[in-house]
Enzyme design. Structure first.
Site, PDB file in Angstrom:
ATOM      1  N   HIS A 221       0.731  -1.534  -0.137  1.00 52.71           N
ATOM      2  CA  HIS A 221       0.069  -0.009   0.121  1.00 52.71           C
ATOM      3  C   HIS A 221       1.561   1.277   0.251  1.00 52.71           C
ATOM      4  CE1 HIS A 221      -3.751  -1.531   0.931  1.00 52.71           C
ATOM      5  NE2 HIS A 221      -3.047  -3.057   1.656  1.00 52.71           N
TER       6      HIS A 221
ATOM      7  N   LYS B 260      24.087 -19.461   6.643  1.00 51.17           N
ATOM      8  CA  LYS B 260      24.971 -20.075   6.280  1.00 51.17           C
ATOM      9  C   LYS B 260      24.784 -19.751   4.863  1.00 51.17           C
ATOM     10  CE  LYS B 260      24.617 -24.133   9.710  1.00 51.17           C
ATOM     11  NZ  LYS B 260      24.469 -25.464   9.251  1.00 51.17           N
TER      12      LYS B 260
ATOM     13  N   ARG C  89      18.321 -13.142   7.890  1.00 47.10           N
ATOM     14  CA  ARG C  89      19.502 -12.807   7.526  1.00 47.10           C
ATOM     15  C   ARG C  89      20.562 -13.867   7.556  1.00 47.10           C
ATOM     16  NH1 ARG C  89      19.037 -12.971  12.330  1.00 47.10           N
ATOM     17  NH2 ARG C  89      20.590 -13.794  14.150  1.00 47.10           N
TER      18      ARG C  89
ATOM     19  N   THR D 239      13.035  -9.632   4.005  1.00 50.36           N
ATOM     20  CA  THR D 239      12.834  -7.944   2.879  1.00 50.36           C
ATOM     21  C   THR D 239      14.000  -7.801   2.162  1.00 50.36           C
ATOM     22  OG1 THR D 239      13.994  -6.909   5.104  1.00 50.36           O
ATOM     23  CG2 THR D 239      11.805  -6.918   5.431  1.00 50.36           C
ATOM     24  N   LYS D 240      14.919  -8.968   1.930  1.00 54.90           N
ATOM     25  CA  LYS D 240      15.919  -8.513   0.846  1.00 54.90           C
ATOM     26  C   LYS D 240      16.105  -9.584  -0.430  1.00 54.90           C
ATOM     27  CE  LYS D 240      18.123  -4.314   3.652  1.00 54.90           C
ATOM     28  NZ  LYS D 240      19.331  -4.308   4.106  1.00 54.90           N
TER      29      LYS D 240
END
Length: 135
Positions: A52, A122, A119, A104-105
């Site tokens: 949104h 490994k 994150r 988110t990445k």
């Protein structure tokens, strides 16, 4: 990547699912999203290519429309239960996303990710033929 897949349009964007991929119960999948071959999506995952808009503080958020960015989950991934994958993310081949992770990445191939935000902990080292801790 995907050569043969099933496509569904949910009104926002296409959802493309490759061969031999498994979709668990209670998932919310909002396109545009491409899921590769041999992917396991556990239960209660939210993957949304939709966001949104909210930047105009003079207008209610629901009046500002939406933006979309495709999600790509490449072949041979395992996405753990209760994970969230946000718009515009690519998860590389043979990744493991731990239960509850918020991605988110984009994630490089052959990675294991955990946490909020997710994150890499490994990565597979082909020269050593083993998974190596990154932290």
């Amino acid at each position: 990547m995907i050569e043969d897949f099933t496509t569904v349009n949910n009104g926002v964007g296409e959802v493309r699912i490759g061969n031999n991929s498994l979709i668990g119960l209670g998932n919310v999948i909002i396109g545009p999203i491409t899921v590769g071959n041999n992917v396991i999506l556990a239960q209660n995952i939210v993957a949304s290519g939709l966001n949104h808009n909210y930047t105009d503080t003079r207008r209610p958020i629901h009046e500002q429309g939406v933006s979309v960015a495709p999600i790509v989950i490449e072949d041979d991934c395992w996405i753990g239960a209760n994970s969230v994958i946000t718009a515009g993310v690519t998860i590389g081949k043979h990744c493991v996303i731990a239960a509850g992770a918020v991605v988110t990445k984009s994630i490089p191939p052959y990675s294991v990710v955990v946490g909020n935000p997710a994150r890499v902990i490994k990565q597979y080292d082909g020269s050593r033929n083993e998974w190596v801790k990154t932290i």
